[in-house]
Design an enzyme around this catalytic site. Structure first.
Site, short mmCIF file in Angstrom:
data_model
loop_
_atom_site.label_atom_id
_atom_site.label_comp_id
_atom_site.label_asym_id
_atom_site.label_seq_id
_atom_site.Cartn_x
_atom_site.Cartn_y
_atom_site.Cartn_z
N SER A 135 27.76 29.89 -9.26
CA SER A 135 27.29 28.66 -8.64
C SER A 135 26.18 29.05 -7.66
CB SER A 135 28.46 27.99 -7.90
OG SER A 135 28.00 26.91 -7.13
N LYS A 161 25.29 27.62 -12.76
CA LYS A 161 25.43 26.27 -12.20
C LYS A 161 24.49 26.15 -11.01
CE LYS A 161 28.98 24.36 -9.22
NZ LYS A 161 30.44 24.18 -9.03
N LYS A 163 23.33 24.00 -7.80
CA LYS A 163 23.60 22.92 -6.85
C LYS A 163 22.36 22.03 -6.85
CE LYS A 163 27.66 23.88 -5.15
NZ LYS A 163 28.77 22.92 -5.30
N ASP A 188 25.66 20.69 -10.11
CA ASP A 188 26.72 20.14 -9.26
C ASP A 188 26.08 19.43 -8.08
OD1 ASP A 188 28.92 19.55 -7.72
OD2 ASP A 188 29.66 21.61 -7.56
N GLU A 213 28.23 17.87 -12.56
CA GLU A 213 29.46 17.85 -11.76
C GLU A 213 29.33 16.89 -10.58
OE1 GLU A 213 30.66 21.85 -10.87
OE2 GLU A 213 32.08 21.25 -9.33
N ASP A 238 35.06 17.01 -9.87
CA ASP A 238 35.62 18.02 -8.97
C ASP A 238 36.35 17.27 -7.85
OD1 ASP A 238 36.03 19.94 -6.97
OD2 ASP A 238 33.99 20.71 -6.95
N LYS A 262 40.56 23.09 -8.87
CA LYS A 262 40.57 23.97 -7.70
C LYS A 262 41.96 23.96 -7.11
CE LYS A 262 35.74 23.55 -6.34
NZ LYS A 262 34.78 22.80 -5.49
N GLY A 290 35.34 27.22 -7.43
CA GLY A 290 35.44 28.18 -6.33
C GLY A 290 35.16 27.50 -5.01
O1 OSB Z 1 31.61 21.91 -5.31
O2 OSB Z 1 32.12 23.61 -6.44
C1 OSB Z 1 31.83 23.12 -5.36
C2 OSB Z 1 31.53 25.86 -2.68
C3 OSB Z 1 32.04 25.18 -1.58
C4 OSB Z 1 32.44 23.88 -1.71
C5 OSB Z 1 32.33 23.23 -2.95
C6 OSB Z 1 31.83 23.88 -4.06
C7 OSB Z 1 31.39 25.21 -3.91
C8 OSB Z 1 30.78 25.99 -4.97
C9 OSB Z 1 30.83 27.48 -4.81
O3 OSB Z 1 30.17 25.51 -5.90
C10 OSB Z 1 31.70 28.15 -5.79
C11 OSB Z 1 31.90 29.58 -5.40
O4 OSB Z 1 31.05 30.41 -5.71
O5 OSB Z 1 32.95 29.89 -4.78
MG MG Z 2 31.84 21.12 -7.27
#
Ligand code: OSB
Ligand code: MG
Length: 374
Positions: A135, A161, A163, A188, A213, A238, A262, A290
């Site tokens: 991510s 992925k 952001k 995402d 996402e 999510d 999660k 994550g």
């Molecule tokens: O939305 O998936 C998410 C990190 C913090 C809060 C929300 C998210 C995320 C990530 C990071 O996308 C995932 C990771 O590398 O741990």
């Molecule tokens: Mg997410």
């Protein structure tokens, strides 16, 4: 199992690089760990709450308070045989899933150790290795992002992925897709879009994304369902999926075609398995998200990802992408094929480095049944 002690700790761990999402930037993690001692064994759990209430309403501080005042004493008063008994033990407390998950997951870790089997096996996992994605946060320039993608692909990661948010979306996808037409790519939004952005979201279809996402509100199913009707790209939820019932509603309403699971968000292994099973029975693939976890949460994510319906690469990646030094031994590593090999030692499969944990601890509290119930 007799609960001999519960120790909560807050650790300060600076991320190697800032992580930026549509809701903000994280530079330093305040990691909350639960250590549960039972009959000579130690189970570990991690609370994945953020420092601020932006991903969900829980924070490191609210979770700490609820664990010290409510959940810790409730658990200390019981002798659970299985991690699966925890939701019942914590039933009187509404919400606070990340606080609950930290304690429940420590009990699953203990249970696996008692049984002499890996956590993956205890959960019913079927994989010897899991496929990994990364991510990637919002960067200060697309050039910088392209360099990072190049590095992660070279390291073997199977899915990228991105952001995204209004102003960091189609132009970025376009440049990434031009450079890598064939890679598995997703995005995402962490709820950064509204109904007025629908046309823009529909234009994401041009980039052959594996999924979009959580584009809309964190607590919505209905408008995601309306949006999904207009999109070819699958929506993945999510934030909206808090439990099995949410998963059933979202699937029934066609609010999503993929679910991100999660552990913290759904309250621990029991509910994560329930969401996984509900999705599998309905042909909806899942993957493990994550939350910038330390090695403890990472170990749990790895075990969860071995369940049958975790067919898509998760956001579970190498320790060294986040930390100069992780608190587990060995650290989590990813093969050149982009996979993590599942440990087969009893329990979580990664030793916790207690010396390092002690050094990083900034706050510590021992929970005793009577002291706090009184
Ligand atoms: O939305 O998936 C998410 C990190 C913090 C809060 C929300 C998210 C995320 C990530 C990071 O996308 C995932 C990771 O590398 O741990
Ligand atoms: Mg997410």
């Amino acid at each position: 199992m007799r609960i001999d002690g519960i120790i909560l700790r807050e650790l300060h761990m600076p991320l190697l690089r800032p992580f930026e999402t549509s809701f903000g930037v994280t530079r330093n993690r305040r990691i909350l760990l639960a250590e549960v001692q039972s009959e000579g064994l130690t189970g570990w759990g991690e609370c994945t709450a953020g420092e601020r209430p932006f991903f969900s309403s829980e924070t490191t501080d609210t979770a700490w308070q609820v664990m010290v005042q409510e959940l810790g004493p409730m658990l200390a008063a019981e002798s659970p045989e299985h991690g699966g008994e925890c939701p019942q033990i914590f039933k009187a407390v509404r919400g606070n899933p990340m606080a609950k998950a930290a304690l429940e997951n420590a009990i699953w870790d203990l249970e696996a150790q008692r049984e002499g089997i890996s956590l993956s096996r205890l959960l019913g996992g079927v994989r010897e290795s899991i496929p990994c994605g990364v991510s990637l946060g919002i960067q200060s320039s697309v050039t910088e992002l392209l360099e990072i993608i190049e590095r992660e692909l070279a390291a073997g990661y199977q899915r990228i992925k991105l952001k995204c948010k209004p102003g960091w979306d189609v132009e970025v996808f376009e440049r990434v897709r031009n450079r890598w037409p064939g890679i598995m790519l997703s995005c995402d939004a962490n709820s950064a879009y509204r109904l007025r952005d629908e046309d823009r979201l529909v234009s994401f279809d041009a980039f052959d994304l594996l999924m979009i996402e959580q584009p809309l509100w964190h607590d919505d199913f209905y408008f995601h369902s309306m949006l999904q009707k207009r999109l070819n790209t699958p929506i993945c939820l999510d934030e909206s999926i808090r439990n099995r019932r949410d998963a059933l509603a979202a699937i029934e309403m066609e609010s999503c075609k993929i679910i991100n699971i999660k552990l913290g968000r759904v309250g621990g292994f029991s509910e994560a398995i329930a969401v996984h099973n509900a999705a599998m029975e309905r042909g909806i693939p899942v993957w493990c998200g994550g939350m910038l976890e330390s090695g403890v949460g990472r170990a749990h994510n790895i075990a969860l990802s071995t369940l049958e319906n975790f067919t898509l690469p998760g956001d579970v990646s190498a320790s060294a992408r986040y930390w100069r030094e992780d608190i587990i031994e060995p650290e989590v590593t990813v093969s050149p094929e982009g996979e993590i090999a599942i440990p087969d030692t009893p329990g979580r499969g990664y030793e916790v480095r207690s010396d390092l944990v002690e050094r990083l601890t900034v706050r510590k509290e021992t929970i005793r049944e009577m002291a706090l119930v009184a």
